[in-house]
Design a protein around this motif. Sequence first.
Motif, PDB file in Angstrom:
ATOM      1  N   GLY A   1       8.289  -7.440   2.196  1.00 17.20           N
ATOM      2  CA  GLY A   1       7.600  -7.097   3.441  1.00 17.20           C
ATOM      3  C   GLY A   1       6.100  -6.949   3.308  1.00 17.20           C
ATOM      4  O   GLY A   1       5.398  -6.886   4.320  1.00 17.20           O
ATOM      5  N   TYR A   2       5.591  -6.904   2.084  1.00 18.23           N
ATOM      6  CA  TYR A   2       4.147  -6.801   1.900  1.00 18.23           C
ATOM      7  C   TYR A   2       3.456  -8.161   1.945  1.00 18.23           C
ATOM      8  O   TYR A   2       2.232  -8.229   1.951  1.00 18.23           O
ATOM      9  CB  TYR A   2       3.838  -6.088   0.581  1.00 18.23           C
ATOM     10  CG  TYR A   2       4.194  -4.614   0.640  1.00 18.23           C
ATOM     11  CD1 TYR A   2       3.335  -3.699   1.243  1.00 18.23           C
ATOM     12  CD2 TYR A   2       5.409  -4.145   0.154  1.00 18.23           C
ATOM     13  CE1 TYR A   2       3.677  -2.357   1.336  1.00 18.23           C
ATOM     14  CE2 TYR A   2       5.751  -2.807   0.242  1.00 18.23           C
ATOM     15  CZ  TYR A   2       4.879  -1.917   0.834  1.00 18.23           C
ATOM     16  OH  TYR A   2       5.215  -0.591   0.944  1.00 18.23           O
ATOM     17  N   ASN A   3       4.210  -9.244   1.985  1.00 27.81           N
ATOM     18  CA  ASN A   3       3.616 -10.564   2.164  1.00 27.81           C
ATOM     19  C   ASN A   3       3.235 -10.760   3.630  1.00 27.81           C
ATOM     20  O   ASN A   3       3.772 -10.084   4.506  1.00 27.81           O
ATOM     21  CB  ASN A   3       4.611 -11.643   1.722  1.00 27.81           C
ATOM     22  CG  ASN A   3       4.752 -11.722   0.214  1.00 27.81           C
ATOM     23  OD1 ASN A   3       3.801 -12.036  -0.496  1.00 27.81           O
ATOM     24  ND2 ASN A   3       5.949 -11.421  -0.289  1.00 27.81           N
TER      25      ASN A   3
ATOM     26  N   ASP B   1       1.687  -3.660  -8.486  1.00 23.80           N
ATOM     27  CA  ASP B   1       0.769  -4.806  -8.533  1.00 23.80           C
ATOM     28  C   ASP B   1       1.200  -5.875  -7.540  1.00 23.80           C
ATOM     29  O   ASP B   1       0.375  -6.463  -6.830  1.00 23.80           O
ATOM     30  CB  ASP B   1       0.728  -5.396  -9.939  1.00 23.80           C
ATOM     31  CG  ASP B   1      -0.038  -4.521 -10.922  1.00 23.80           C
ATOM     32  OD1 ASP B   1      -0.792  -3.638 -10.469  1.00 23.80           O
ATOM     33  OD2 ASP B   1       0.125  -4.715 -12.142  1.00 23.80           O
ATOM     34  N   TYR B   2       2.487  -6.150  -7.486  1.00 22.20           N
ATOM     35  CA  TYR B   2       2.996  -7.167  -6.560  1.00 22.20           C
ATOM     36  C   TYR B   2       2.715  -6.776  -5.116  1.00 22.20           C
ATOM     37  O   TYR B   2       2.205  -7.585  -4.328  1.00 22.20           O
ATOM     38  CB  TYR B   2       4.493  -7.359  -6.776  1.00 22.20           C
ATOM     39  CG  TYR B   2       5.105  -8.413  -5.877  1.00 22.20           C
ATOM     40  CD1 TYR B   2       5.299  -9.709  -6.334  1.00 22.20           C
ATOM     41  CD2 TYR B   2       5.494  -8.113  -4.567  1.00 22.20           C
ATOM     42  CE1 TYR B   2       5.863 -10.679  -5.505  1.00 22.20           C
ATOM     43  CE2 TYR B   2       6.052  -9.070  -3.744  1.00 22.20           C
ATOM     44  CZ  TYR B   2       6.243 -10.350  -4.215  1.00 22.20           C
ATOM     45  OH  TYR B   2       6.779 -11.309  -3.393  1.00 22.20           O
ATOM     46  N   ALA B   3       3.045  -5.549  -4.759  1.00 20.19           N
ATOM     47  CA  ALA B   3       2.841  -5.105  -3.375  1.00 20.19           C
ATOM     48  C   ALA B   3       1.368  -5.179  -2.994  1.00 20.19           C
ATOM     49  O   ALA B   3       1.016  -5.624  -1.894  1.00 20.19           O
ATOM     50  CB  ALA B   3       3.371  -3.685  -3.201  1.00 20.19           C
ATOM     51  N   ARG B   4       0.490  -4.757  -3.895  1.00 19.94           N
ATOM     52  CA  ARG B   4      -0.939  -4.742  -3.602  1.00 19.94           C
ATOM     53  C   ARG B   4      -1.476  -6.157  -3.411  1.00 19.94           C
ATOM     54  O   ARG B   4      -2.202  -6.447  -2.452  1.00 19.94           O
ATOM     55  CB  ARG B   4      -1.676  -4.041  -4.745  1.00 19.94           C
ATOM     56  CG  ARG B   4      -3.166  -3.835  -4.485  1.00 19.94           C
ATOM     57  CD  ARG B   4      -3.852  -3.192  -5.664  1.00 19.94           C
ATOM     58  NE  ARG B   4      -3.839  -4.029  -6.852  1.00 19.94           N
ATOM     59  CZ  ARG B   4      -3.071  -3.842  -7.916  1.00 19.94           C
ATOM     60  NH1 ARG B   4      -2.230  -2.821  -7.945  1.00 19.94           N
ATOM     61  NH2 ARG B   4      -3.130  -4.664  -8.943  1.00 19.94           N
TER      62      ARG B   4
ATOM     63  N   THR C   1      -2.807  -1.430   0.250  1.00 19.26           N
ATOM     64  CA  THR C   1      -1.531  -0.719   0.231  1.00 19.26           C
ATOM     65  C   THR C   1      -1.741   0.721  -0.209  1.00 19.26           C
ATOM     66  O   THR C   1      -2.689   1.034  -0.923  1.00 19.26           O
ATOM     67  CB  THR C   1      -0.546  -1.386  -0.743  1.00 19.26           C
ATOM     68  OG1 THR C   1      -1.148  -1.436  -2.048  1.00 19.26           O
ATOM     69  CG2 THR C   1      -0.184  -2.781  -0.302  1.00 19.26           C
ATOM     70  N   ASP C   2      -0.848   1.586   0.233  1.00 16.50           N
ATOM     71  CA  ASP C   2      -0.823   2.976  -0.218  1.00 16.50           C
ATOM     72  C   ASP C   2       0.275   3.078  -1.268  1.00 16.50           C
ATOM     73  O   ASP C   2       1.457   2.894  -0.946  1.00 16.50           O
ATOM     74  CB  ASP C   2      -0.529   3.903   0.960  1.00 16.50           C
ATOM     75  CG  ASP C   2      -0.488   5.381   0.549  1.00 16.50           C
ATOM     76  OD1 ASP C   2      -0.592   5.672  -0.660  1.00 16.50           O
ATOM     77  OD2 ASP C   2      -0.327   6.233   1.435  1.00 16.50           O
ATOM     78  N   PRO C   3      -0.065   3.333  -2.535  1.00 11.68           N
ATOM     79  CA  PRO C   3       0.991   3.383  -3.572  1.00 11.68           C
ATOM     80  C   PRO C   3       2.062   4.418  -3.282  1.00 11.68           C
ATOM     81  O   PRO C   3       3.225   4.224  -3.654  1.00 11.68           O
ATOM     82  CB  PRO C   3       0.207   3.695  -4.857  1.00 11.68           C
ATOM     83  CG  PRO C   3      -1.117   4.226  -4.408  1.00 11.68           C
ATOM     84  CD  PRO C   3      -1.401   3.591  -3.099  1.00 11.68           C
ATOM     85  N   ASN C   4       1.717   5.508  -2.613  1.00 10.75           N
ATOM     86  CA  ASN C   4       2.729   6.488  -2.228  1.00 10.75           C
ATOM     87  C   ASN C   4       3.747   5.858  -1.284  1.00 10.75           C
ATOM     88  O   ASN C   4       4.956   6.074  -1.404  1.00 10.75           O
ATOM     89  CB  ASN C   4       2.075   7.699  -1.560  1.00 10.75           C
ATOM     90  CG  ASN C   4       1.205   8.496  -2.504  1.00 10.75           C
ATOM     91  OD1 ASN C   4       1.682   9.221  -3.351  1.00 10.75           O
ATOM     92  ND2 ASN C   4      -0.110   8.344  -2.370  1.00 10.75           N
TER      93      ASN C   4
END
Length: 729
Positions: free
Chosen positions: A310-312, A263-266, A289-292
Motif C-alpha cells: 500500500g505504500y506504492n 526501507d521498502y515502505a519509505r 512515511t511515519d515509521p511508527n
Amino acid sequence: MRDCLNHRAGFDRVLMTVAATFLTVSATSALAQDQARSSAAELAIEAAIPRPEPANVPPPTAADIKLDTTATVPEPAKDSVKAETAPAPTKVESKPADVAATPPATMPAATTPAADAPKADTAAAPATPAAPAAAAATPAEPPKDVAKEPASEPVKAASNVPAADQPVADKIKDALGAKTSRYFDRKSERAAVEKFYGGREFAPVWTQGGSLTASAKGVIARLKDAASEGLNPTDYPVPDFAAATSPDALAEAELKLTASMLDYARQAQSGRMHYSQVSADILYPEHPTDPNDVLAKVTTAKDASAALDGYNPPHKLYKELKAKLAQLRGQGEGPVIEIADGPALKYTPAKGKKQPEVVVEDPRVPQLRTKLGIAENPNDTHYDATVAEAVRKFQDGAEMKATGILDDKTVKALNSPKRDKQIDTVLVNMERWRWLPRDLGTPTLGDAYVILNIPDFTLKVMQRGQQVWTTRVVTGKPGSHATPMLTETMKYITVNPTWNVPPSIVYNEYLPALQQDPTVLQRMGLRLEQNRDGSVHISQPPGEANALGRIRFNFPNKFLVYQHDTPDKHLFARDERAFSHGCMRVQYPDQYASVLLNIALPNEKYTPERVRSMYGTSEVDLKFPTPIPVNITYQTAFVDDGGKLQFRKDIYGRDAAMISLMKGRGKDLENMVARAQPSYARPATTLPSGVAFANNGGSSGPSFFERLFGPPTPPPAPVGRRPQRVFTR
C-alpha cells in the motif's frame, strides 16, 4: 466499702495486665517482622484496643505486672459468623510466666492455630471477625512483613512473552540498547523501533518459537518482489531465518527484517532518490512515511504483504506502467510479434489536386497494426495515415528520426521490445510517480485536477477519475528555460492580463535590444518604467497582441510560471512544442477556462462564449472558491487510452540524469540537495538616449511579484534556480 476498694484494685490490675500484654506483643512484632501474626485472637485484641504513641509510653517493669485471676475475655471467633454470635465471656486463668517470663522470640508463630494460642488476662471486648494481617493493620502503618513478601513485587515483566521467545526478547532488548544504529540509520526510525519493541516487552514479531509468523512470510514475499514495482530487491535484504538457530541470531534477523521493511515502505512511497538530486526546477510536496505508522500497520494487518504494498503509488498510470514493465521483462502474457524484413513502406499525404494521396499495401501491415496497438481495421494491409503516424510516434519514443517510414532500422527496433533502455525509461517514470502527491485532486470537487505532461506537450483536466478535457500546450525550451515540474493549486483566472516582463527577459533580452534600437519597445507596444532606485520595469497592457493572450491561469509558485493564452497559434501545429521561456501556452484557453470555472463554480454555467465576452482592455480576475490542483509532470513513458505503451523524447535530459544516479547507486540519493538562493542583483545598465519612459522615471509602483500575481500576498522568493531559469514567459 472494702469490697468496692478490692474490686477497684482488681480492675486496675486488669488494665495494667492488658497494657503489659499489648506492649509485649508490640515488641515481639517489631523484633520479628518477617513472621506472621500468632493468632486471630491477638489480631482481634490489637484491633480493638487503641495504640498509644510509643514515644509517650515507658517500657514496663516487673513491678508493673500484677495478675488478676478474676479477669475474663471473650472466646475468639473462628470465623465471621461465629464472631457475630459470640458466647458470654468465660473466665481464663493465666500464669505469670505466660507473660513476663516468655521472651519475644518464643512467641507463637503465625501457623499456630487460634484455638491453641495462650490467652492473657484482659478486659472484655466485643468480638470481631477474623481478618488477614494486612487488613487488621492500621492504614497509616501497613505490616512490614507483608510489604517484603517476594510475591507482592512486580514479577510480570516478561509474563506476556512466551517462554520460548523470552531469550530472543532479551537479545533484542540488548541489541536495541547498545547497537540500534547498526540496524537503523535514521533517528526517527531508531526511536520508532525502540518504542515499538519496548511496548511489546521486546518480544519478536517475525518469529514465534523460532518459526516464521504469517506476517513475516508476507513481508518477505513483498521484499523479494520489489523488482515488479521498479525497485531493487538488493536494497531490501532478507535475513536467513532458517540458519538462525540461537537467540542472538534470531534477534539479529528480527531487526534486519524490520530495517528492510522500513526501507521498502519509505522508498516505495517517496522514491529511491529525492527529486532535488535530479534538478533544481522540481518541487513537489513532501509525503514521508511515519515509521511508527509502518510498524503498527504492517505488523497488525491480516495481510502484511498487501499492507506493505500500500505504500506504492495508487495512481492508475503508475499501475499501467507496472504491467508494461512486466511485459518488457518477458513476464507478461500475449504473443511475441516479429515484423519480417521487406521493402520500406511510406505513406504520402495528398497535396492539393496535383499530388494525390499515396497508400501502399504490404502483407506485414496487419502485424504492424497489432504490434503498434492500432485497434481499427486490424486486418487491413494498407500502410495508411494511421499506421504511418503510429510508426512516427514509435520512432520518436525510441529517439530515432521520426519520419513515419517503415525502414530496416525501424523494423529492427520494433523487434527488440526488451531493450534495456526501454526498461530503464519505464523505471525512472515509475520513480517520478512516487514524488507526486497521493491525492492529485480535490475531494470536494470530485477529485478534480489538472495534469500536464511536458514531453508529450499535452494538458488534461480530470474529474472523478475520468478525462474531462484535453488540449495541446507549448512548454519551455530545453536548458535554462525548461518548464519546472511541480504541484500547486490554481486559485484564479485573469481575463485580459497585463504582461509584466520578468527581470530575466528585461535584463537579458530587452535592455540589450534597447542599446541597438531605443524605440524597439514602443514599436512592440511595451511600457518602460524606471523606478527611483534606478531599476526598470517593462510591461505590456491587455489586448489582442499581448504576449499572454487573453487569459492567464494563475497557480502561484516559486518558479513564477503559469499557463496562458498566446497570439502565436501556429506553434501548436508542431509535434515538438518546446518554445517558451518556461510558462505553458494553452491552445484553446477559452474552453480551458470554461471547463475549470464549471468545476469551481458549477452554478455559474460558464461557456467559452461567455468567457470571450469578457475580452477587453481591463483585467478581470475570476477567483475559485476552492483551488484546483495543477500537477506538472515529466512522463516520457506512459500508457495511452488504447493501452499502448508510449515513449516520448527526453527533451530535458531528466531520464538520463536519473538512470545515471540509479546505476551509480549512491547511498545518499534520498537526501535533499541544498540549493543556494539565487542572486537578484540587477546588472549595471546605462540606457541609451532617446528611450521614452512611461512614468518619467518617478514611480516606485508595485513590485514585480505584485504585478505578476497581485497583492496582498506575493509568492515566496524562488529557491534553487538561476535568475534566467526562474522568470519565464
